[in-house]
Design an enzyme around this catalytic site. Structure first.
Site, PDB file in Angstrom:
ATOM      1  N   LEU A   1       0.983  -1.205  -0.029  1.00 51.89           N
ATOM      2  CA  LEU A   1       0.007  -0.097   0.013  1.00 51.89           C
ATOM      3  C   LEU A   1       0.833   1.281   0.088  1.00 51.89           C
ATOM      4  CD1 LEU A   1      -2.528  -1.333   2.542  1.00 51.89           C
ATOM      5  CD2 LEU A   1      -3.066  -0.993   0.243  1.00 51.89           C
TER       6      LEU A   1
ATOM      7  N   HIS B   1      -0.948 -12.323   7.029  1.00 52.66           N
ATOM      8  CA  HIS B   1       0.375 -12.710   6.528  1.00 52.66           C
ATOM      9  C   HIS B   1       0.742 -13.945   6.971  1.00 52.66           C
ATOM     10  CE1 HIS B   1       4.196 -12.166   4.793  1.00 52.66           C
ATOM     11  NE2 HIS B   1       4.821 -12.925   5.807  1.00 52.66           N
TER      12      HIS B   1
ATOM     13  N   ASP C   1       4.999  -5.393   6.308  1.00 53.70           N
ATOM     14  CA  ASP C   1       4.738  -6.408   7.133  1.00 53.70           C
ATOM     15  C   ASP C   1       5.378  -5.917   8.617  1.00 53.70           C
ATOM     16  OD1 ASP C   1       3.077  -7.692   5.335  1.00 53.70           O
ATOM     17  OD2 ASP C   1       4.639  -8.972   4.558  1.00 53.70           O
TER      18      ASP C   1
END
Ligand code: GAR
Length: 219
Positions: free
Chosen positions: A108, A124, A160
């Site tokens: 993003l 994830h 992440d």
């Protein structure tokens, strides 16, 4: 140095929390959310599904559920910043309480992350902070770990790296090395779908607080 002040995200009242879900593939996590929101006690409704590509099962699932969809392909924009702006605008139109990236295989952009800061939930397929990125399952397998799993976390500006909300553990077997991680990923996804549904429901019903990288959901 003084700690950053806690950020509070109260539950939206009255009525169900508004979810926008972003997908890139088969959409089984999306399907788990579609199934969950059918129960009014879940406390959330999906108001739209977005994707970065056409022709995926995830969009078909959304269509079958009668949900509005939109697609923004990076290659249709002049650059990544334009794509980021368009995705942000499309999601913002739906005024979501939470954005869920469920197998959305694009990083993003900064505008998107700023617009929905603290309210973007990603899932994830590895135990973060180990094995971030697009190949969480195979990277863990190649490293030789004996347990791996899934992580549901909030999205920040890194890959992440955002605050972890919940994790599920899956054992790696010797046989997992024979098929390139396919069976392992399927076992992870079985755990992941339940975890995602549980976390999103709790966030929707109870709200949350972020303090010093910890996410607190009232019991
Ligand atoms: C899920 O395992 C999700 O964690 C992973 O893609 C799969 C999507 O499955 N996401 C990533 O690897 C993101 N880095 P689904 O399309 O069946 O929900």
């Amino acid at each position: 140095m003084a700690a950053a002040p806690a950020q509070h995200f109260p539950p939206r009242t009255p009525g169900p929390a508004r979810l926008v879900v972003l997908v890139s593939g088969s959409g089984t996590n999306l399907q788990a959310l579609i199934d969950a929101v059918a129960d009014p006690a879940y406390g959330a409704g999906i108001i739209a599904v977005g994707a970065d590509r056409d022709g995926i099962a995830g969009l078909e699932r959304a269509g079958k559920a009668g949900l509005p969809t939109f697609v923004h392909r990076v290659k249709d924009f002049r650059d990544r910043a334009d794509w980021d702006r368009a995705l942000t605008a499309s999601v913002a139109e739906y005024q979501p309480d939470l954005v869920v990236t469920a197998g959305f295989m694009k990083i993003l952009g900064p505008e998107f992350v700023a617009a929905f800061a603290g309210r973007i939930v990603n899932t994830h397929p590895a135990l973060l902070p180990s094995f971030p990125g697009a190949h969480g399952v195979t990277d863990a397998l190649a490293y030789g770990v004996r347990v791996t799993g899934c992580t549901v976390h909030l999205v920040d500006s890194g890959v992440d790296t955002g605050p972890i909300i919940a994790q599920g553990v899956v054992e790696v077997t010797d046989a997992d090395h024979a098929d390139g991680g396919e069976a392992l990923h399927e076992r992870i996804k079985t755990v992941e779908r339940k975890l995602l549904v549980d976390v999103v429901g709790r966030l929707a019903r109870e709200g949350h607080r972020i303090e010093d990288r910890k996410v607190w959901i009232p019991a």
